[in-house]
Design a protein around this motif. Structure first.
Motif, PDB file in Angstrom:
ATOM      1  N   ASP A 188       0.861  -1.181   0.000  1.00  0.00           N
ATOM      2  CA  ASP A 188       0.000   0.000   0.000  1.00  0.00           C
ATOM      3  C   ASP A 188       0.895   1.228   0.000  1.00  0.00           C
ATOM      4  N   LEU A 189       0.458   2.297  -0.675  1.00  0.00           N
ATOM      5  CA  LEU A 189       1.317   3.471  -0.825  1.00  0.00           C
ATOM      6  C   LEU A 189       0.495   4.743  -0.760  1.00  0.00           C
ATOM      7  N   ALA A 190       0.997   5.720  -0.014  1.00  0.00           N
ATOM      8  CA  ALA A 190       0.407   7.056   0.013  1.00  0.00           C
ATOM      9  C   ALA A 190       1.531   8.072  -0.106  1.00  0.00           C
ATOM     10  N   VAL A 191       1.426   8.991  -1.059  1.00  0.00           N
ATOM     11  CA  VAL A 191       2.487   9.969  -1.288  1.00  0.00           C
ATOM     12  C   VAL A 191       1.883  11.353  -1.506  1.00  0.00           C
ATOM     13  N   SER A 192       2.645  12.361  -1.105  1.00  0.00           N
ATOM     14  CA  SER A 192       2.351  13.741  -1.470  1.00  0.00           C
ATOM     15  C   SER A 192       3.600  14.314  -2.107  1.00  0.00           C
ATOM     16  N   SER A 193       3.430  14.991  -3.233  1.00  0.00           N
ATOM     17  CA  SER A 193       4.575  15.570  -3.935  1.00  0.00           C
ATOM     18  C   SER A 193       4.662  17.058  -3.654  1.00  0.00           C
ATOM     19  N   TYR A 194       5.884  17.570  -3.704  1.00  0.00           N
ATOM     20  CA  TYR A 194       6.148  19.006  -3.588  1.00  0.00           C
ATOM     21  C   TYR A 194       6.991  19.363  -4.812  1.00  0.00           C
ATOM     22  N   GLN A 195       6.319  19.817  -5.871  1.00  0.00           N
ATOM     23  CA  GLN A 195       6.922  19.869  -7.195  1.00  0.00           C
ATOM     24  C   GLN A 195       7.499  21.246  -7.522  1.00  0.00           C
ATOM     25  N   ALA A 196       8.699  21.222  -8.087  1.00  0.00           N
ATOM     26  CA  ALA A 196       9.398  22.444  -8.459  1.00  0.00           C
ATOM     27  C   ALA A 196       8.783  23.071  -9.704  1.00  0.00           C
ATOM     28  N   ALA A 197       8.984  24.373  -9.839  1.00  0.00           N
ATOM     29  CA  ALA A 197       8.445  25.109 -10.980  1.00  0.00           C
ATOM     30  C   ALA A 197       9.012  24.618 -12.304  1.00  0.00           C
ATOM     31  N   SER A 198      10.245  24.117 -12.293  1.00  0.00           N
ATOM     32  CA  SER A 198      10.887  23.702 -13.545  1.00  0.00           C
ATOM     33  C   SER A 198      10.231  22.487 -14.172  1.00  0.00           C
ATOM     34  N   ALA A 199       9.330  21.807 -13.444  1.00  0.00           N
ATOM     35  CA  ALA A 199       8.576  20.713 -14.063  1.00  0.00           C
ATOM     36  C   ALA A 199       7.738  21.215 -15.226  1.00  0.00           C
ATOM     37  N   ALA A 200       7.395  22.498 -15.209  1.00  0.00           N
ATOM     38  CA  ALA A 200       6.647  23.099 -16.308  1.00  0.00           C
ATOM     39  C   ALA A 200       7.573  23.720 -17.342  1.00  0.00           C
ATOM     40  N   GLY A 201       8.844  23.312 -17.330  1.00  0.00           N
ATOM     41  CA  GLY A 201       9.797  23.808 -18.311  1.00  0.00           C
ATOM     42  C   GLY A 201      10.223  25.242 -18.016  1.00  0.00           C
ATOM     43  N   ARG A 202      10.783  25.861 -19.024  1.00  0.00           N
ATOM     44  CA  ARG A 202      11.260  27.237 -18.848  1.00  0.00           C
ATOM     45  C   ARG A 202      10.109  28.182 -18.512  1.00  0.00           C
ATOM     46  N   ALA A 203       8.916  27.878 -19.013  1.00  0.00           N
ATOM     47  CA  ALA A 203       7.765  28.725 -18.693  1.00  0.00           C
ATOM     48  C   ALA A 203       7.493  28.721 -17.196  1.00  0.00           C
ATOM     49  N   GLY A 204       7.715  27.579 -16.544  1.00  0.00           N
ATOM     50  CA  GLY A 204       7.494  27.486 -15.108  1.00  0.00           C
ATOM     51  C   GLY A 204       8.502  28.276 -14.303  1.00  0.00           C
ATOM     52  N   THR A 205       9.784  28.123 -14.625  1.00  0.00           N
ATOM     53  CA  THR A 205      10.809  28.855 -13.880  1.00  0.00           C
ATOM     54  C   THR A 205      10.711  30.352 -14.138  1.00  0.00           C
ATOM     55  N   GLN A 206      10.402  30.723 -15.378  1.00  0.00           N
ATOM     56  CA  GLN A 206      10.264  32.154 -15.685  1.00  0.00           C
ATOM     57  C   GLN A 206       9.080  32.763 -14.941  1.00  0.00           C
ATOM     58  N   ALA A 207       7.979  32.012 -14.844  1.00  0.00           N
ATOM     59  CA  ALA A 207       6.808  32.516 -14.126  1.00  0.00           C
ATOM     60  C   ALA A 207       7.119  32.702 -12.646  1.00  0.00           C
ATOM     61  N   LEU A 208       7.806  31.733 -12.039  1.00  0.00           N
ATOM     62  CA  LEU A 208       8.129  31.868 -10.621  1.00  0.00           C
ATOM     63  C   LEU A 208       9.082  33.037 -10.385  1.00  0.00           C
ATOM     64  N   ARG A 209      10.102  33.168 -11.209  1.00  0.00           N
ATOM     65  CA  ARG A 209      11.041  34.287 -11.051  1.00  0.00           C
ATOM     66  C   ARG A 209      10.311  35.626 -11.212  1.00  0.00           C
ATOM     67  N   ARG A 210       9.421  35.686 -12.171  1.00  0.00           N
ATOM     68  CA  ARG A 210       8.671  36.923 -12.419  1.00  0.00           C
ATOM     69  C   ARG A 210       7.790  37.256 -11.218  1.00  0.00           C
ATOM     70  N   GLN A 211       7.105  36.254 -10.686  1.00  0.00           N
ATOM     71  CA  GLN A 211       6.237  36.481  -9.539  1.00  0.00           C
ATOM     72  C   GLN A 211       7.033  36.882  -8.302  1.00  0.00           C
ATOM     73  N   LEU A 212       8.182  36.244  -8.090  1.00  0.00           N
ATOM     74  CA  LEU A 212       9.017  36.592  -6.944  1.00  0.00           C
ATOM     75  C   LEU A 212       9.510  38.037  -7.030  1.00  0.00           C
ATOM     76  N   SER A 213       9.822  38.479  -8.250  1.00  0.00           N
ATOM     77  CA  SER A 213      10.270  39.868  -8.409  1.00  0.00           C
ATOM     78  C   SER A 213       9.136  40.848  -8.120  1.00  0.00           C
ATOM     79  N   LEU A 214       7.909  40.449  -8.413  1.00  0.00           N
ATOM     80  CA  LEU A 214       6.763  41.330  -8.166  1.00  0.00           C
ATOM     81  C   LEU A 214       6.467  41.464  -6.672  1.00  0.00           C
ATOM     82  N   VAL A 215       6.624  40.367  -5.935  1.00  0.00           N
ATOM     83  CA  VAL A 215       6.264  40.410  -4.514  1.00  0.00           C
ATOM     84  C   VAL A 215       7.417  40.880  -3.632  1.00  0.00           C
ATOM     85  N   ALA A 216       8.645  40.887  -4.181  1.00  0.00           N
ATOM     86  CA  ALA A 216       9.800  41.292  -3.379  1.00  0.00           C
ATOM     87  C   ALA A 216       9.643  42.737  -2.915  1.00  0.00           C
TER      88      ALA A 216
END
Length: 358
Positions: A159-187
């Motif tokens: 039996d197995l139960a898991v929870s994932s904590y997934q990095a933005a880069s799983a969505a490719g460059r669009a994911g990392t760029q979105a996170l960097r952009r959002q972090l710059s907005l909230v900084a």
């Protein structure tokens, strides 16, 4: 005196060579044993003509077309590091020439005639490929499966139960760029004084995520499926069953996006057919291929995505027996989702195939 002439080294085509995973594959090729002859780089027409270094040699990127696969044949391999639609369209062009397609997308993972392979766990499965295609799992499954496979071999997973904590880069460059952009907005912005401050600052531009990722946790990845499950959660369930050859294994999955650039993490609760001792389980994990055990919480030693980034293994820690069940074990695991979760696994599969013709 007569001698035996060795077969020529197989060719390798890297389709999607200029993408996020493709770039990691090219770095890996320069770090591993050289089993390849011709290495050709293939990408979308907008990347055609670019010169990219592979093993110290400048190589021109070819546009994805039938001509790009000319000359490939038995013993040769094409890695597809592309969206599912691209893989589904072009992998048959490779197999029609007698070469093998190794696909890292979701295009073929549910096809019963296409094995889903993680070499540390079920490398034998690569040899049976009726369609001439081998699939790699998604990066969440790949993060945990080497550790699970080793424990399953000793105790029998029930039996197995898991929870994932997934990095933005799983969505490719669009994911990392979105996170960097959002972090710059909230900084430097005053947040938390009013409900929804982060949403207000980030606005509607959440990128490939269902909600703002900066300073946030988003419990969603994929598309909606029946019963409230996401397509990604069901994919992790299906691929884990296939790789471990446990078609009826009960699995509960929750996929979560976190504001980390690179490196997936999972919490895992695994229940086994036999009683499991945490100390013995640690010994199993210490010797498991593709796994590094970092497990001394008293000394502040446990794995994090920062540690795993840029490395090959899955990092495992926080190994402990369940408080409620002597057949259950709980642990934390993380890995570089672009490297271990995709590029390295695909490269290892390709090397196994090349070894068949050596």
């Amino acid at each position: 005196m007569t001698g035996t002439r060795s077969a020529p080294a197989p060719a390798l085509a890297v389709v999607g060579a200029t993408g996020a995973v493709g770039s990691v594959v090219l770095r890996i090729l320069s770090q591993r044993a050289d089993v390849w002859g011709d290495i050709r780089l293939i990408a979308s027409p907008r990347s055609a003509g670019r010169m990219v270094a592979v093993r110290g040699l400048e190589t021109e990127v070819l546009a994805l077309s039938e001509d790009a696969f000319d000359g490939l044949g038995a013993g040769d391999v094409a890695l597809f590091l592309t969206p599912p639609g691209v893989s589904a369209q072009w992998a048959p062009a490779v197999t029609a020439r007698g070469a093998v397609a190794v696909d890292q997308s979701a295009a073929f993972r549910e096809d019963p005639e296409v094995p889903v392979v993680v070499p540390e766990v079920n490398g034998h499965a690569v040899r049976v490929r009726p369609r001439g295609i081998v699939a790699g799992p998604d990066c969440v499954t790949a993060t945990m499966i080497a550790a699970l496979g080793a424990l399953h071999a000793d105790y029998g997973l029930a039996d197995l139960a898991v929870s994932s904590y997934q990095a933005a880069s799983a969505a490719g460059r669009a994911g990392t760029q979105a996170l960097r952009r959002q972090l710059s907005l909230v900084a430097g912005t005053s947040l938390g004084e009013q409900p929804g401050d982060v949403r207000r600052v980030v606005g509607e531009d959440t990128g490939p995520f269902a909600a703002p990722l900066a300073l946030n946790v988003v419990p969603w990845s994929g598309e909606l499926r029946e019963g409230g499950w996401s397509s990604h959660e069901l994919a992790v369930r299906s691929q884990t069953r296939r790789i471990l050859e446990l078609p009826e294994l009960p699995i509960a999955v929750t996929c979560v996006q976190v504001p980390v650039l690179e490196g997936h993490s999972l919490t895992v609760r695994a229940r086994f057919e036999r009683e499991v001792d945490a100390g013995q389980a640690r010994k199993t994990l210490e010797t498991a291929p593709g796994v590094v055990l970092v497990d001394d919480p008293a000394a502040g030693e446990f794995p994090t995505p920062v540690d795993a980034a840029g490395t090959d293994p899955a990092w495992v820690g926080r190994v402990r027996a369940s408080l409620d069940d002597d057949r259950a074990l709980e642990f934390f695991v993380c890995a570089d989702n672009l490297r271990k979760g995709a590029a390295l696994n695909a490269t290892q599969i390709a090397e196994l195939i090349a070894g068949e013709f050596a």
